[in-house]
Design an enzyme around this catalytic site. Structure first.
Site, PDB file in Angstrom:
ATOM      1  N   HIS A  73      29.222  35.385  29.253  1.00  0.00           N
ATOM      2  CA  HIS A  73      28.997  33.986  29.595  1.00  0.00           C
ATOM      3  C   HIS A  73      30.208  33.373  30.293  1.00  0.00           C
ATOM      4  CE1 HIS A  73      25.333  34.121  27.328  1.00  0.00           C
ATOM      5  NE2 HIS A  73      25.960  34.394  26.198  1.00  0.00           N
ATOM      6  N   HIS A 109      34.624  28.117  33.978  1.00  0.00           N
ATOM      7  CA  HIS A 109      33.256  27.878  34.443  1.00  0.00           C
ATOM      8  C   HIS A 109      33.290  27.668  35.952  1.00  0.00           C
ATOM      9  CE1 HIS A 109      31.627  27.116  30.356  1.00  0.00           C
ATOM     10  NE2 HIS A 109      32.841  26.657  30.118  1.00  0.00           N
TER      11      HIS A 109
END
Ligand code: ZN
Length: 244
Positions: free
Chosen positions: A84, A111
């Site tokens: 992730h 991210h």
């Protein structure tokens, strides 16, 4: 395995737990952000919560925030790909203090594109420095990246980039967390949540106003390893104040 789970902390541990009960999640499709709340009873905050992250930070309330006390040591000694994100795990001993309350840095991860927006603006990448106090309360410092000069922290970390999900590598020269921070420590503050399942609330968000730079190649390297964007869409702000 036990040692690895302890060392890699909250996010990796939750990913392992998810794999165990069948509640894997993703950033698109049937297990994407719009469905996280349905994937497990443990994830209901993802759909029911009213203080979720990320958000678009705007309509700031002037509140003369006190400086964050930052007491970091060099200590990033392991980098891992948990499927992730790519995460640098941090050795114990690095702390911040927020209003006299102390939190210890556990890990930082990335991210792309950014999860939080500032005044409607998205950034190509965002780092989250995750801290916990003795009771497990979390405080996250968010740092936005914009495209520009190469970033020296990323240069060290990406040299040991774990290319596949589940890979981890030692970092020979530890990657200091302080070097990720912008020179100005001015920040916005709001109450939010984890941006990944279980989307737990009560997370103190400290978003640095000033972005730092990373080269196009450094950002692309991260995107390539992730294979897909790993940002949750912005959530409803509701009645929450965003302080500055
Ligand atoms: Zn994050």
């Amino acid at each position: 395995m036990q040692k690895l789970m302890v060392a890699t902390g909250l996010f990796f541990a939750s990913a392992v737990a998810c794999a165990g009960d069948g509640a894997q999640w993703d950033y698109s499709g049937a297990k994407g952000p719009g469905h996280w709340g349905e994937l497990s009873p443990k994830f209901t905050a993802c759909s029911e919560g009213r203080n979720q992250s990320p958000i678009n930070l705007s309509n700031f309330i002037e509140s003369e925030l006190k400086p964050i006390g930052i007491h970091y040591q060099a200590g990033g000694n392991e980098i891992l790909n948990n499927g992730h994100s790519v995460q640098v795990n941090y050795a114990p001993g690095s702390k911040i203090s927020v209003d006299g309350h102390e939190f210890t840095l556990k890990q930082y991860h990335f991210h792309s594109p950014s999860e939080n927006h500032i005044n409607g603006k998205s950034f190509p990448m965002e780092a989250h420095l995750v801290h916990a106090d003795g009771e497990g309360n979390l405080a996250v410092i968010a740092v936005m990246f914009e495209e520009g000069e190469a970033n020296k922290v990323l240069a060290k970390a990406w040299a040991k980039m774990p290319e596949k999900s589940g890979d981890s590598h030692g970092l020979p020269s530890s990657v200091a967390a302080e070097d990720i921070l912008p020179s100005s420590r001015d920040y916005y503050r709001y109450n939010g949540s984890l941006t990944t399942p279980p989307c737990s609330e009560g997370v103190e968000w400290l978003v640095m106003k000033e972005p730092v730079s990373a080269s196009k190649a450094q950002i692309e390297k991260f995107v390539h390893v992730m294979h897909h964007p790993n940002n949750r869409p912005v959530q409803v702000v509701g009645a929450r104040p965003v302080l500055q």
